[in-house]
Structure formats: C-alpha cells, structure tokens
Motif scaffolding. Structure first.
Motif, PDB file in Angstrom:
ATOM      1  N   SER A 106       0.827  -1.210   0.000  1.00 32.62           N
ATOM      2  CA  SER A 106       0.000   0.000   0.000  1.00 32.62           C
ATOM      3  C   SER A 106       0.861   1.259   0.000  1.00 32.62           C
ATOM      4  N   ILE A 107       1.547   1.507   1.113  1.00 30.29           N
ATOM      5  CA  ILE A 107       2.290   2.756   1.275  1.00 30.29           C
ATOM      6  C   ILE A 107       3.484   2.827   0.312  1.00 30.29           C
ATOM      7  N   VAL A 108       4.317   1.794   0.319  1.00 28.84           N
ATOM      8  CA  VAL A 108       5.497   1.823  -0.549  1.00 28.84           C
ATOM      9  C   VAL A 108       5.072   1.800  -2.019  1.00 28.84           C
ATOM     10  N   ALA A 109       4.039   1.019  -2.304  1.00 32.93           N
ATOM     11  CA  ALA A 109       3.526   0.980  -3.677  1.00 32.93           C
ATOM     12  C   ALA A 109       3.018   2.356  -4.090  1.00 32.93           C
ATOM     13  N   GLY A 110       2.298   3.018  -3.190  1.00 34.20           N
ATOM     14  CA  GLY A 110       1.808   4.358  -3.488  1.00 34.20           C
ATOM     15  C   GLY A 110       2.941   5.339  -3.723  1.00 34.20           C
ATOM     16  N   ALA A 115       5.750   8.525  -7.464  1.00 34.06           N
ATOM     17  CA  ALA A 115       7.047   9.027  -7.915  1.00 34.06           C
ATOM     18  C   ALA A 115       7.196   8.903  -9.425  1.00 34.06           C
ATOM     19  N   PHE A 116       6.708   7.811  -9.996  1.00 27.98           N
ATOM     20  CA  PHE A 116       6.848   7.628 -11.440  1.00 27.98           C
ATOM     21  C   PHE A 116       5.834   8.460 -12.221  1.00 27.98           C
ATOM     22  N   ALA A 120       7.031  11.372 -14.943  1.00 22.74           N
ATOM     23  CA  ALA A 120       6.513  11.591 -16.294  1.00 22.74           C
ATOM     24  C   ALA A 120       6.303  13.075 -16.575  1.00 22.74           C
ATOM     25  N   PHE A 121       5.673  13.774 -15.626  1.00 20.53           N
ATOM     26  CA  PHE A 121       5.428  15.201 -15.832  1.00 20.53           C
ATOM     27  C   PHE A 121       6.708  16.020 -15.685  1.00 20.53           C
ATOM     28  N   LEU A 122       7.655  15.518 -14.897  1.00 20.90           N
ATOM     29  CA  LEU A 122       8.955  16.174 -14.786  1.00 20.90           C
ATOM     30  C   LEU A 122       9.696  16.105 -16.116  1.00 20.90           C
ATOM     31  N   ILE A 123       9.638  14.947 -16.763  1.00 18.63           N
ATOM     32  CA  ILE A 123      10.264  14.794 -18.080  1.00 18.63           C
ATOM     33  C   ILE A 123       9.695  15.822 -19.059  1.00 18.63           C
ATOM     34  N   LEU A 124       8.408  16.112 -18.901  1.00 22.32           N
ATOM     35  CA  LEU A 124       7.739  17.094 -19.752  1.00 22.32           C
ATOM     36  C   LEU A 124       7.866  18.510 -19.197  1.00 22.32           C
ATOM     37  N   LEU A 125       8.700  18.651 -18.142  1.00 18.37           N
ATOM     38  CA  LEU A 125       9.008  19.948 -17.529  1.00 18.37           C
ATOM     39  C   LEU A 125       7.772  20.642 -16.952  1.00 18.37           C
ATOM     40  N   THR A 141       3.690   4.945 -15.007  1.00 17.68           N
ATOM     41  CA  THR A 141       3.249   4.473 -13.689  1.00 17.68           C
ATOM     42  C   THR A 141       2.894   2.995 -13.736  1.00 17.68           C
ATOM     43  N   GLY A 142       2.261   2.577 -14.814  1.00 14.32           N
ATOM     44  CA  GLY A 142       1.896   1.176 -14.956  1.00 14.32           C
ATOM     45  C   GLY A 142       3.096   0.255 -15.014  1.00 14.32           C
ATOM     46  N   ILE A 143       4.104   0.654 -15.753  1.00 19.31           N
ATOM     47  CA  ILE A 143       5.327  -0.148 -15.842  1.00 19.31           C
ATOM     48  C   ILE A 143       5.989  -0.253 -14.472  1.00 19.31           C
TER      49      ILE A 143
END
Length: 209
Positions: A106-110, A115-116, A120-125, A141-143
């Motif tokens: 739950s927590i670590v998975a969340g 984070a992923f 993704a949005f960080l990559i897109l700045l 996120t799925g991967i």
C-alpha cells in the motif's frame, strides 16, 4: 528590455508555489482516490484470478484503478509534488481502512507509483498538459507498478519471462487507458462545470483568464 516585456515574461512563467486551495483540492482527490483503492481491493480478487487463469499476467489490465490518483491530481493542480502527494495520501488511507496488501503493498507501492507519475510530468518539464501527457504518465506508472509488484504481490512466486512481459504490457495498457485517457476525460468534464476556475487547468478549458 522593456518593462512591458519583462512583465509578460514573468506572467508566462508557471507558478509552482502551493496555495491553500491547491493543498485542499489535492487532499480531496487523495481521499476520494483512497476510498476507490480500498473498495477496489475487495472487488479485484475474483476478476484478477479469472484473467490470470486465462493468461498469467493478464490480471495487470485491471491495475490502472490503483494508478489514477497521481495523474488526475497533476492534471488539475499542475505543480510539482501533486501526483506524489495524491497517490501517497490515498495509499495511506487505503491501508488504514484495511486491506490485504499491508505496508509494502500500500504505502510503498503508493510512493513508487506517485514518484513515477511525477517523473513523467517532470520529463515534460511540467509544461505539457494534454491527453498524451496523461497517457504517458499512466504508462510510466503502470510499468513501475508492475515491476514493483514482482517484489510484493508476487514475492515468492516463480516469475517467468512470459509472465513478466504480459504483466508489464497489460499494466502499461491499463495505466494508459484508465489512469491516463480516462482521467483526462474526467478532468475535462470537471473543468467544464467551472469547478476549477481558480486553477490554470480549469481556465484553460473554459477559456477564461
């Protein structure tokens, strides 16, 4: 450089400072998502077993229902940390309400999923906000969610190459469709009601300044 040009440049820069309204809406999204996570924990067992019986790893096609919080929060808030906050707080609530996954599931998975999504949005700045950025975030996120599940949900289970491939692909598809495209449609629907008028994301849809 003229004062007019300087002001225009300043106004064009996104403001990443969190306002009270940002925290409030992100928290509402997180709580609502946590409730969905918790309900889904109880209804997913039977269909997952059915899909796994057809093709091992195919159950990953349902996993997008655990990945959506970060994407919808990021689309609305449009500030660094929104995705991580929503996914993590939602996961905390999910565990506190009680489920079969425990702390790691739950927590670590969340934390990993948030984070992923954030990555993704960080990559897109944090500048591209369209259905394709939402889909990209869902896929990434799925991967990540799939790979992480190999160490939690499937810990102790012999993971074959074919299972891993199917699981990663189906998680990515689920992330793209459920947490990506579907959350984009939901965001647009909410924005059109005027409920997001205090956000740049809402004004972008309604055409107001």
């Amino acid at each position: 450089m003229s004062a007019q040009h300087t002001n225009a440049s300043t106004l064009s820069k996104p403001d990443y400072r969190w306002r009270p309204i940002d925290i409030t809406i992100a928290s509402v999204i997180a709580v609502a998502s946590g409730l969905v996570f918790w309900v889904f924990d109880f209804v997913v067992t039977a269909p997952s077993a059915l899909l796994a019986g057809v093709v091992p790893g195919l159950e990953g096609i349902l996993s997008g229902f655990w990945y959506f919080a970060g994407v919808i929060a990021a689309l609305i808030i449009r500030k660094p940390g929104a995705a991580l906050y929503a996914e993590l707080v939602g996961a905390v609530l999910e565990m506190l309400l009680g489920n079969q996954w425990g702390f790691a599931g739950s927590i670590v998975a969340g934390l990993v999923q948030g984070a992923f999504t954030e990555l993704a949005f960080l990559i897109l700045l944090y500048r591209r906000w369209d259905i394709w950025s939402a889909v990209f975030a869902g896929v990434l996120t799925g991967i990540a969610g799939s790979v992480f599940s190999f160490f939690t949900t499937y810990a102790g289970v012999r993971i074959t190459g074919s299972f891993a491939l199917v699981n990663i692909i189906t998680n990515a598809i689920s992330g793209a469709v459920i947490s990506g495209a579907l959350m984009w449609v939901l965001y647009i629907g909410i924005a059109k009601t005027g409920a997001l008028s205090r956000f740049a994301s809402g004004r972008a849809v309604t055409g107001t300044v």
